[in-house]
Design a protein around this motif. Sequence first.
Motif, PDB file in Angstrom:
ATOM      1  N   GLY A  99       0.831  -1.203   0.000  1.00 35.08           N
ATOM      2  CA  GLY A  99       0.000   0.000   0.000  1.00 35.08           C
ATOM      3  C   GLY A  99       0.861   1.246   0.000  1.00 35.08           C
ATOM      4  N   GLY A 100       0.200   2.386   0.005  1.00 30.31           N
ATOM      5  CA  GLY A 100       0.911   3.651  -0.061  1.00 30.31           C
ATOM      6  C   GLY A 100       1.878   3.846   1.092  1.00 30.31           C
ATOM      7  N   SER A 101       1.463   3.444   2.284  1.00 31.63           N
ATOM      8  CA  SER A 101       2.339   3.643   3.442  1.00 31.63           C
ATOM      9  C   SER A 101       3.641   2.857   3.302  1.00 31.63           C
ATOM     10  CB  SER A 101       1.616   3.232   4.731  1.00 31.63           C
ATOM     11  OG  SER A 101       0.501   4.064   4.951  1.00 31.63           O
ATOM     12  N   HIS A 133       1.300  13.308   3.254  1.00 28.51           N
ATOM     13  CA  HIS A 133       0.605  12.264   4.012  1.00 28.51           C
ATOM     14  C   HIS A 133       1.401  11.876   5.265  1.00 28.51           C
ATOM     15  CE1 HIS A 133      -1.263   8.376   4.855  1.00 28.51           C
ATOM     16  NE2 HIS A 133      -2.292   8.820   4.152  1.00 28.51           N
ATOM     17  N   PHE A 179      -1.916  14.222  -6.326  1.00 29.12           N
ATOM     18  CA  PHE A 179      -2.246  15.381  -5.536  1.00 29.12           C
ATOM     19  C   PHE A 179      -2.291  14.999  -4.058  1.00 29.12           C
ATOM     20  CE2 PHE A 179      -5.476  13.328  -8.049  1.00 29.12           C
ATOM     21  CZ  PHE A 179      -6.308  12.766  -7.110  1.00 29.12           C
ATOM     22  N   TYR A 181      -3.740  14.489  -0.278  1.00 29.29           N
ATOM     23  CA  TYR A 181      -5.016  13.987   0.242  1.00 29.29           C
ATOM     24  C   TYR A 181      -5.935  15.101   0.765  1.00 29.29           C
ATOM     25  CZ  TYR A 181      -8.273  11.580   3.358  1.00 29.29           C
ATOM     26  OH  TYR A 181      -9.404  11.158   3.990  1.00 29.29           O
ATOM     27  N   ASP A 206       4.595  11.894  -4.198  1.00 33.89           N
ATOM     28  CA  ASP A 206       3.570  10.997  -3.687  1.00 33.89           C
ATOM     29  C   ASP A 206       2.341  11.091  -4.588  1.00 33.89           C
ATOM     30  OD1 ASP A 206       1.786   9.470  -2.354  1.00 33.89           O
ATOM     31  OD2 ASP A 206       1.651  10.740  -0.558  1.00 33.89           O
ATOM     32  N   ASP A 240      -0.869   4.208  -5.927  1.00 33.92           N
ATOM     33  CA  ASP A 240      -1.641   3.103  -5.339  1.00 33.92           C
ATOM     34  C   ASP A 240      -2.636   2.527  -6.339  1.00 33.92           C
ATOM     35  OD1 ASP A 240      -0.269   3.690  -3.048  1.00 33.92           O
ATOM     36  OD2 ASP A 240      -2.005   4.448  -1.924  1.00 33.92           O
ATOM     37  N   HIS A 242      -4.624   0.353  -5.464  1.00 36.11           N
ATOM     38  CA  HIS A 242      -5.851   0.138  -4.673  1.00 36.11           C
ATOM     39  C   HIS A 242      -6.631   1.430  -4.393  1.00 36.11           C
ATOM     40  CE1 HIS A 242      -3.509   0.120  -0.511  1.00 36.11           C
ATOM     41  NE2 HIS A 242      -3.778   1.343  -0.872  1.00 36.11           N
ATOM     42  N   LYS A 243      -6.255   2.520  -5.059  1.00 37.09           N
ATOM     43  CA  LYS A 243      -7.102   3.716  -5.022  1.00 37.09           C
ATOM     44  C   LYS A 243      -7.713   3.880  -6.421  1.00 37.09           C
ATOM     45  CE  LYS A 243      -5.008   5.680  -0.969  1.00 37.09           C
ATOM     46  NZ  LYS A 243      -3.883   6.446  -0.434  1.00 37.09           N
ATOM     47  N   TYR A 413      -8.382  10.372  10.690  1.00 39.58           N
ATOM     48  CA  TYR A 413      -8.131   9.688   9.426  1.00 39.58           C
ATOM     49  C   TYR A 413      -8.059   8.194   9.618  1.00 39.58           C
ATOM     50  CZ  TYR A 413      -5.429   8.493   5.190  1.00 39.58           C
ATOM     51  OH  TYR A 413      -4.965   7.938   4.039  1.00 39.58           O
TER      52      TYR A 413
HETATM   53  C1  LIG Z   1      -3.716   6.919   0.828  1.00 35.44           C
HETATM   54  C2  LIG Z   1      -2.543   7.778   0.722  1.00 35.44           C
HETATM   55  C3  LIG Z   1      -1.304   7.378   1.217  1.00 35.44           C
HETATM   56  C4  LIG Z   1      -1.116   6.142   2.067  1.00 35.44           C
HETATM   57  O1  LIG Z   1      -1.527   5.008   1.412  1.00 35.44           O
HETATM   58  P1  LIG Z   1      -2.143   3.736   2.148  1.00 35.44           P
HETATM   59  O2  LIG Z   1      -2.418   2.835   1.005  1.00 35.44           O
HETATM   60  O3  LIG Z   1      -3.378   4.183   2.856  1.00 35.44           O
HETATM   61  O4  LIG Z   1      -1.120   3.195   3.075  1.00 35.44           O
HETATM   62  C5  LIG Z   1      -0.243   8.203   0.956  1.00 35.44           C
HETATM   63  N1  LIG Z   1      -0.368   9.349   0.289  1.00 35.44           N
HETATM   64  C6  LIG Z   1      -1.553   9.778  -0.174  1.00 35.44           C
HETATM   65  C7  LIG Z   1      -1.632  11.067  -0.918  1.00 35.44           C
HETATM   66  C8  LIG Z   1      -2.678   9.003   0.033  1.00 35.44           C
HETATM   67  O5  LIG Z   1      -3.875   9.417  -0.395  1.00 35.44           O
END
Ligand SMILES: *Cc1c(COP(=O)(O)O)cnc(C)c1O
Length: 415
Positions: A99-101, A133, A179, A181, A206, A240, A242-243, A413
């Motif tokens: 994931g993003g983290s 983030h 962009f 969050y 990011d 991501d 998954h987004k 969050y």
């Molecule tokens: C969601 C998000 C993250 C973190 O990603 P996760 O998949 O929730 O761990 C990082 N940066 C931005 C801009 C995000 O929207």
Amino acid sequence: MSDPVGLPARGTPPAELFAEMRAAKREDADWHGGRTWSLVYHASDAVDDVVAEAHALFLFENALNPRAFPSLKRFETEVISMTAALLNGPHARGSMTSGGSESILLAVKTARDRARAERDVDRPTVVAPLSAHPAFDKAAHFCDVEMVHTGLRDDFRADVGAVADAVDERTCLVVGSAFGYPHGVVDPIPELAAVAADTGVSMHVDACLGGFILPFLERLGHPVPPFDFRVDGVTSMSADVHKYGFTAKGASVLLHRDRALYAHQPYGYDGWPGGLYGTRGVQGARPGGPIAGAWAVMRYLGEEGYLRLARAVLETTHRLLEGVRSIDGLRVLGDPDGPVFAFTTTDDGQNVFAVGDAMDARGWHLDRQQLPDALHLMVSPGHARVADRFLDDLRAAVNEAGFAEASGGQARYGE
Ligand SMILES: *Cc1c(COP(=O)(O)O)cnc(C)c1O
């Protein structure tokens, strides 16, 4: 707290088990009906079916060892190269993460190790605008590097002058969001990257949120500021799947501009009796489902499918922005570049969370933000159906709430 539960002495028949699980699920947020504005990015039932079948096909496989499961190795390689092509990084190298983290954690770790190797930096810092983030703060904590936050301009984009002032010989990484969050705006990436490059510092963009929609918005002729590997000085990016890639949770891509930059990412240890432990990310055993799901959804949709979804998202976002802006007493924060935005009250003394409460009572789920207090929306294709109803309810909620005392809803969050 609920009572502690021990492992039951006897098993439970599947029918009973699943009945209980379905009942528990009825308490959950109704993302499928478009009632939530975060957490789940719903494209369509057809897309979800593809993701689910791909996950099921590789549910038990383990991507830890590519020699045992060459299928997963191939899918991962292809997801990385399709993403690199979207983000205009012809020589990019990287990996899929959970994931993003995790992508961000590895970007910080990679930058730290590069700064140590190339510039002998022993107490590194990460310079990140306030809107970055919190995964960067967590990564800095995990990697024992110091976080330096810089302010935002009035339009909620990074203040480049403040970043330039904060960068020094200790800096290992400059961060920009494409962009971000909280406000859905793209930071001035070329200017930030120039500041980083001047000092030989890494620059991470990011694009966890934007990586799978900005390229398509750009193709649709929507004005998209420069944000990807076409910008000199950008050394890594996260996106991501998954987004806005529309797969299930557990799939992100981390990319480095070239092989030499990527070389600081992997970890290996060869002194263990079990053999060489070589990994690129945090995980050891890695589930096959997220890799298979990401590959399947990208192949299923293709550019044409993503463009169709991006068009729907853009159209719905415009409708929502116009609607919110037309409501007396509300204002949108900044000028969002993507399908994510926040709004607050025109009068700072008024309480936007009271509107949030009134929307909760109507069955909507809006996230609360702070600095300033605001309500937050991330638009998915599924929201096209509910946008008008949402705006009607929002108008009614503003009238009814009259910005009174809120019930104590707090900007949050995560957990
Ligand atoms: C969601 C998000 C993250 C973190 O990603 P996760 O998949 O929730 O761990 C990082 N940066 C931005 C801009 C995000 O929207």
